[in-house]
Each structure stands twice: as C-alpha cells, then as structure tokens.
Design a protein around this motif. Sequence first.
Motif, PDB file in Angstrom:
ATOM      1  N   ALA A  76       4.726  86.726  48.253  1.00 15.19           N
ATOM      2  CA  ALA A  76       5.238  87.802  47.414  1.00 15.19           C
ATOM      3  C   ALA A  76       5.983  87.174  46.242  1.00 15.19           C
ATOM      4  CB  ALA A  76       6.167  88.724  48.203  1.00 15.19           C
ATOM      5  N   LEU A  77       6.299  87.978  45.262  1.00 14.89           N
ATOM      6  CA  LEU A  77       6.989  87.480  44.079  1.00 14.89           C
ATOM      7  C   LEU A  77       8.377  86.961  44.443  1.00 14.89           C
ATOM      8  CD1 LEU A  77       6.063  90.297  41.560  1.00 14.89           C
ATOM      9  CD2 LEU A  77       5.199  87.949  41.537  1.00 14.89           C
ATOM     10  N   PRO A  78       8.904  86.016  43.678  1.00 11.67           N
ATOM     11  CA  PRO A  78      10.259  85.532  43.932  1.00 11.67           C
ATOM     12  C   PRO A  78      11.283  86.586  43.544  1.00 11.67           C
ATOM     13  CG  PRO A  78       9.436  84.605  41.888  1.00 11.67           C
ATOM     14  CD  PRO A  78       8.280  85.352  42.514  1.00 11.67           C
ATOM     15  N   PRO A  79      12.484  86.497  44.070  1.00 15.54           N
ATOM     16  CA  PRO A  79      13.540  87.403  43.640  1.00 15.54           C
ATOM     17  C   PRO A  79      14.027  87.018  42.240  1.00 15.54           C
ATOM     18  CG  PRO A  79      14.400  85.818  45.203  1.00 15.54           C
ATOM     19  CD  PRO A  79      12.922  85.578  45.143  1.00 15.54           C
ATOM     20  N   PRO A  80      14.655  87.943  41.520  1.00 16.07           N
ATOM     21  CA  PRO A  80      15.173  87.621  40.188  1.00 16.07           C
ATOM     22  C   PRO A  80      16.424  86.764  40.237  1.00 16.07           C
ATOM     23  CG  PRO A  80      15.750  89.867  40.771  1.00 16.07           C
ATOM     24  CD  PRO A  80      14.851  89.371  41.864  1.00 16.07           C
TER      25      PRO A  80
END
Length: 568
Positions: free
Chosen positions: A304-308
């Motif tokens: 999944a995408l990384p956190p900001p």
Amino acid sequence: MAMLAANHPNDPIDVLTGDWMSEANMTARATMKMAGGGDAYEPSFIEALEPALNDIARYGIKVAVNAGASDTALLAKVVTDLVATKRLPLKVAWISGDEVLPAVQRAQKEGRSDFSNICTGELLADWNFTPVYAQAYLGGLGIAAAFSHGADIVICGRVSDASPVIGAAYWWHGWNRDDHLLEMANALVAGHLIECSSYVCGGNFTGFKSLEPPQGNAGAGAGAGWSNLGFPIAEISPSGQVILTKNLSSAGGGEISTQTCTSQLLYEIQGPYYYNSDVTALLTSISFVQLTPHRVALHGVGAALPPPTTKIGITAPGGYQAELHWYPCGLDIGAKIRMLESQIRVLLHPHIQNFTLLQFQLLGLPAENPETQEAATVDLRIVAQALRAEDLGPGRFLRPCLDVIMQAFPGATPGLDLRLGFPRAVQEYYVTLLPQADIQHRVHLWDGSSLDIAPPGRCKTYPARQPSTPTPSPGNNSRDPSAKAFDFGPTVRGPLGWIVHARSGDKGSNCNVGFWVRRGGDEWEWLRGLLSVEGVKALLGPEYKEGGRIATDDDDDDDDDYADSSFG
C-alpha cells in the motif's frame, strides 16, 4: 563484514547492509553530540569496515549502513580518509535530513501539529522534559540515488532499519515509486528480516535448543551448532520475490528456517500494517516456505502507499539515576527484602520527595532445594532517579542504602562495586510523527555536490491505531460464538513455551509479543483461544496496569508448510 567480503568468490553478494541504530544509541549519541562529549557516530562500524575494505574494493561490493548515528558527516569523513589511506578507488556518499528538531520547533510555533506521542497519546507541549535533539526515520531512496550516481559506500544516520535493503534493491533493479510498490514492500520485509544480523539465523530464537550440537561436539568451533550462527543474505529478484539464506562459510551453525524467519518477522511488528517512508507492507497473508536447508521463500506480502508522515524520536535530558545491589540468600527471601526495604526507606525519608522514581526490584528466584550458595542467592536491585544529580549524591542515596548493614537480615551482603551508586545522566525518549514534506532528505556526494530526495508524491493516511481482531473464546475453534467448542481431550498445566514459540520487541513505550505454534490444527486452535485480550491480561498478571491497551490480531492459516500461525 570481513568474512562476507572475503568469501565473495564462493558466496557472492552485491551489497553489504548494516543496521547500527537503536533507540538506546539514538538517545546516547544525541546527548553526546549536544554536550560536545565526543564523536557521535558508531565506532564499531569502523572496526567492522576496515578489515573488509580491500575485498570490498576488489570484488565491487557496495555498502549501505546507518552507523552515522548523530554525526553522519563526521563518519563519512572518517571513512573517506580511511579509504584514501588504503589508496582504494572507493567513492563515499552520505545522507542528511534525519536531524529534525528545528522542523519540529517550527511546526509547534506555527501550530501545525501538537506532536502527540504515538505510544501514549501525550502531547509534546505537556512533556516534562526539554527536547535537545530529534531524528526522523528516513526511507531508502537516498541510498538508491547515491548508488545510481556511482557511490560505493553510503553512510546514513537514522534511516529506518530496512531502508538500506530497500535502497539497494530499488537501485539494482531500477524500480520507481509509481510502478513497483509491491516490489518495494517485499524488499521492506526482506530488510526487516535481515536487519538484526544473526537473529534470523537463530539468535534470540525460542527454539534455540534445536541448534545445540550433539554431545561431544560442543567445542567444534565455528560452524558447529550454536557457537557461530552465521549471517543472513536476502536474495531479491526484479519482481520482488525474496529468498532468505545464509553465508556458506558457516552453514553448519545456526539455521534459516520457517521458524527463525517467523521469529524475526514478529519482532516489533505492531499489527497488519508495516510502515516505512517509502511503502507500507501488508502482512495479513504473509507466509514462509522451506525450499531447502537454509533457504526460505517469502510469500504473500501486500503493498500500500506510504503514510505522509514518518516516525521521529525526540531526545531530552531525563535527569539522573543511581542504583545499588544487595544479595539475599537462603530461606525467607521475601521477608528479608521487606525488612531491608523498610530500613532503607527510613534513612531515605528526608530526601525521597526529590526522587522521581524509587524501586526495589527482585531479580530471579532461588532454587527450590539449592545445592550451592549461588543457587540460593538472588539479586535485589535498588534504583532511584531524580532530576538533579545532587539529589542522588552519596549522602542521599548510596549511604542510606548501605548504612543499614549492621541491623539487616541474616547474611546481608551488598554489592561492593559502588560505581553505579553515584548519579549518572539518563535520557528520555519521545516518539511522534512528522510530515515527510517537512524533511530535507539530501544525498552528499564525494565531489561536494548534493541531490535532494523528494517526499513520496502519493500517500495514504492511516488510522492512529492498528486494527485489532479479537480472538475467539478459549476452546472455541470459530469466530462464531455459537459454534461447537473444540475438544482438546485431557490437559496438563505447564509453561506456554512447551509447545509455543514467541518473540517480543519494543519501540518506546509500545511493546509487542508474537506467538506461533510449530503445527496447525488443534495446537493453533488452542493457542488462539488462549490468547484473548483477557487471556493476555491474565498471563501478564500483576505487570498489567489497568487502562493499558492490548490489541490482538491472528492469522488462521494452519498449513503445516507455512509456520505462519501467529498472534501479535
């Protein structure tokens, strides 16, 4: 490092990675740097690197490590000078951007964040300590950029433990953020598996007894049983497929197995999401398959995408600590300790209001029927903390703890090494999050030029807490409470470790423990029923404090080929 590099003709490796950082040396080196107390990098890296350098150059092996601690630029200079002294054609780059206290202070001043503690929920403004240093966990793309521009050795400070592996694979295979998220997630898990060196080869493994050599071979030396466990190697394909193995020169010692890999996987995992600055790995379907001895394939990683944001650790002076040890022996240990504690507290009373902590800690228990004095002796540790060193001076702690000796319990014996009885500085550590956009992630090349590494363009915001999946009631083999209970037959009360492996880890105030069984079926059903939230509280006993949060998660795949039945 010297062994792995020298053995390259027989057991080739492309990149040597190393993880020198922990919360302990993050705080210690940070305090050292701010106090001007010496070089704030990890000197043991130079000890490891120097004898390996000639072979690193000879075989074209790349190196990426986070040994810079709190003085990455200085360590890069030391390595550059060492390379020059040996007249080796190696280019050294280093990574900056992990030192973020000014960014934290700006965000606080501008009201952009209250920097809540990810473990306790406390707000930074309410913390009772004054921050002097803060470090962010960086991703691996700076390392990849350094390699792509020709670096041979990349020195980092606080990149995440797995970032050197992510950076190496990203560079080697020419991945990019948009098209290779799953590949990066696999590299993240591979990096987590090998970050702790020999752990995945059988170190810190509750199945360690299986590594013991046959009787009579205990002195066989390197490569035999548990006397030398060896070092892990991660093989990462262009598609992100991962195989864990170990160096051939010590294949007779330690092991790479589904069991040791499960153990290291569960280390410090907080739930089904494993965050990194570059990618988030999803662990809900992960499994291991034993291919051959010392070769294990990793399967089922999701991405999944990384956190900001990224995690940061903030260091502050925490005051001072002193301690003294007594050694009660023989019968009535509990009564002896109560007597000693009562007497010492009377003498400490004039000063005790200045202590921030005072504990009398019993370490160990005597044997039931001891055959020797050693077997009948325990360790009583008296430890105190205070904000000021003078509040733990010898007259206010050490003497009161010793002066009771003539009226103490029979056989009272204090430890005579009194060095720990004098106040020494301790540090406090606070864990929170900082937007990756607030970080200036930069690569410094050997020719004086630099490269900026942009934060991820696509991110996903995740809940503050990992999801928690309640386990079924004891004896029930289904999440459906109306289902028929599992019949285990006759039972015997005994230690959990008779049939269950476990692995724990901690990050700040946040702890985890993972359990798994060697076989599925009834062992798995019994385990997941036992380890409900209430079951864990019961096992913790008096160490569980009311109000503490326990989150649970389980994986109910009971395929015997996949030692992945785990609980975190």
